[in-house]
Scaffold this motif. Structure first.
Motif, PDB file in Angstrom:
ATOM      1  N   SER A 122       0.810  -1.213   0.000  1.00  0.00           N
ATOM      2  CA  SER A 122       0.000   0.000   0.000  1.00  0.00           C
ATOM      3  C   SER A 122       0.846   1.267   0.000  1.00  0.00           C
ATOM      4  O   SER A 122       0.367   2.334  -0.404  1.00  0.00           O
ATOM      5  N   THR A 125       2.493   1.856  -4.231  1.00  0.00           N
ATOM      6  CA  THR A 125       1.672   1.709  -5.428  1.00  0.00           C
ATOM      7  C   THR A 125       2.268   2.533  -6.570  1.00  0.00           C
ATOM      8  O   THR A 125       3.130   3.388  -6.355  1.00  0.00           O
ATOM      9  N   GLU A 198      -8.856  -6.800  -2.988  1.00  0.00           N
ATOM     10  CA  GLU A 198      -7.977  -6.172  -1.996  1.00  0.00           C
ATOM     11  C   GLU A 198      -8.409  -6.543  -0.578  1.00  0.00           C
ATOM     12  O   GLU A 198      -7.582  -6.903   0.269  1.00  0.00           O
ATOM     13  N   ASN A 202      -6.126  -8.837   2.063  1.00  0.00           N
ATOM     14  CA  ASN A 202      -5.712  -8.331   3.382  1.00  0.00           C
ATOM     15  C   ASN A 202      -6.263  -9.189   4.516  1.00  0.00           C
ATOM     16  O   ASN A 202      -5.579  -9.408   5.519  1.00  0.00           O
ATOM     17  N   SER A 221      -2.363  -3.459  -1.692  1.00  0.00           N
ATOM     18  CA  SER A 221      -3.240  -2.702  -2.586  1.00  0.00           C
ATOM     19  C   SER A 221      -3.347  -3.422  -3.924  1.00  0.00           C
ATOM     20  O   SER A 221      -2.363  -4.010  -4.400  1.00  0.00           O
TER      21      SER A 221
END
Length: 262
Positions: A122, A125, A198, A202, A221
């Protein structure tokens, strides 16, 4: 007055004869034919096969019901699964089409589609619009899998470096968190959005990140635009082993789609 009740032994003999006659005449339950099905495996961090993806399982269940068959799953690394399919060991599901395979395998119509998504940390990106945006990066992929001609051509021209690993999603995502690669490629069914994937990633990785320790200082991400949408996921079988199963699968897929709301 003589008894009209047969002796016990004769009564039992008559019962057994009647039972035998009933067994011969009664309709017999016919077991669904067993159809071997080869699939590329997905491994956990210990290298053990993971259960079949629920969406794939749903498709196979629907086909089993429609065709009155039972798939006998055999999960192998993709290269071995392909070799067994070419040798005529059974159907194979999910093997991409190319010119060489079309000479020896007969493919079904499209059974499903997958998007190829780019996953990053994240905090790392990047903007992605074309394959050129991967230039200079290290990309984690599954060893022996095909990601499309455009990706393969760019890889062979050294636009980016690939880190080829076993088919363990957890292992590849861990390497991403440890900054061993800049991104990981994941195939997901086309019915899922980037946000849904996503969230799924996670959630899946949360317990693994705790084990990583301080290095797990970010989340994952999924870039909003997929790298590609594949040409479809198919069933296939060696041409000399096709006894009509591909035509039956095509007809079953068409019936299933007719009943499935858009």
């Amino acid at each position: 007055m003589p008894s009209t009740t047969p002796p016990p032994r004769l009564a039992m003999t008559g019962f057994l004869l009647a039972l035998l006659l009933w067994c011969m005449l009664a309709p017999r339950a016919i077991a669904a034919p067993i159809v071997p099905l080869l699939i590329g495996d997905t491994l956990d961090e210990q290298g053990k096969p993971k259960p079949l993806n629920p969406l794939k399982r749903k498709l196979l269940d629907a086909l089993e019901k429609e065709l009155n068959i039972t798939f006998e799953l055999h999960m192998y690394p993709w290269a071995r699964a392909e070799r067994y399919a070419l040798d005529g060991a059974g159907l194979i599901f999910g093997l991409p089409i190319n010119a060489d395979r079309l000479h020896t395998l007969r493919y079904s119509n499209v059974a499903a589609y997958n998007n190829l998504w780019i996953v990053t940390r994240s905090d790392a990106t990047f903007s992605f619009n074309t394959i050129d945006d991967l230039r200079g990066k290290a990309i984690g992929i599954v060893r022996g899998y095909h990601y499309g001609d455009e990706f393969d051509n760019a890889r062979h021209s050294h636009q980016f470096r690939t880190d080829e690993d076993i088919a363990s999603r957890g292992t590849r995502l861990t390497r991403l968190m440890l900054k061993r690669v800049d991104a990981v490629l994941l195939f997901q069914p086309s019915t899922q959005s980037a946000h849904e994937i996503e969230t799924e990633i996670n959630t899946y990785m949360a317990p693994r990140l705790r084990a990583i320790g301080p290095a797990a200082n970010a989340s994952f991400s999924v870039l909003p635009k997929p790298l590609s949408t594949d040409s479809g996921v198919f069933f296939a079988i060696a041409r000399d082993k096709d006894d009509g199963i591909i035509d039956r699968i095509n007809a079953a897929l068409a019936r299933i789609r007719q009943r499935t709301p858009n």
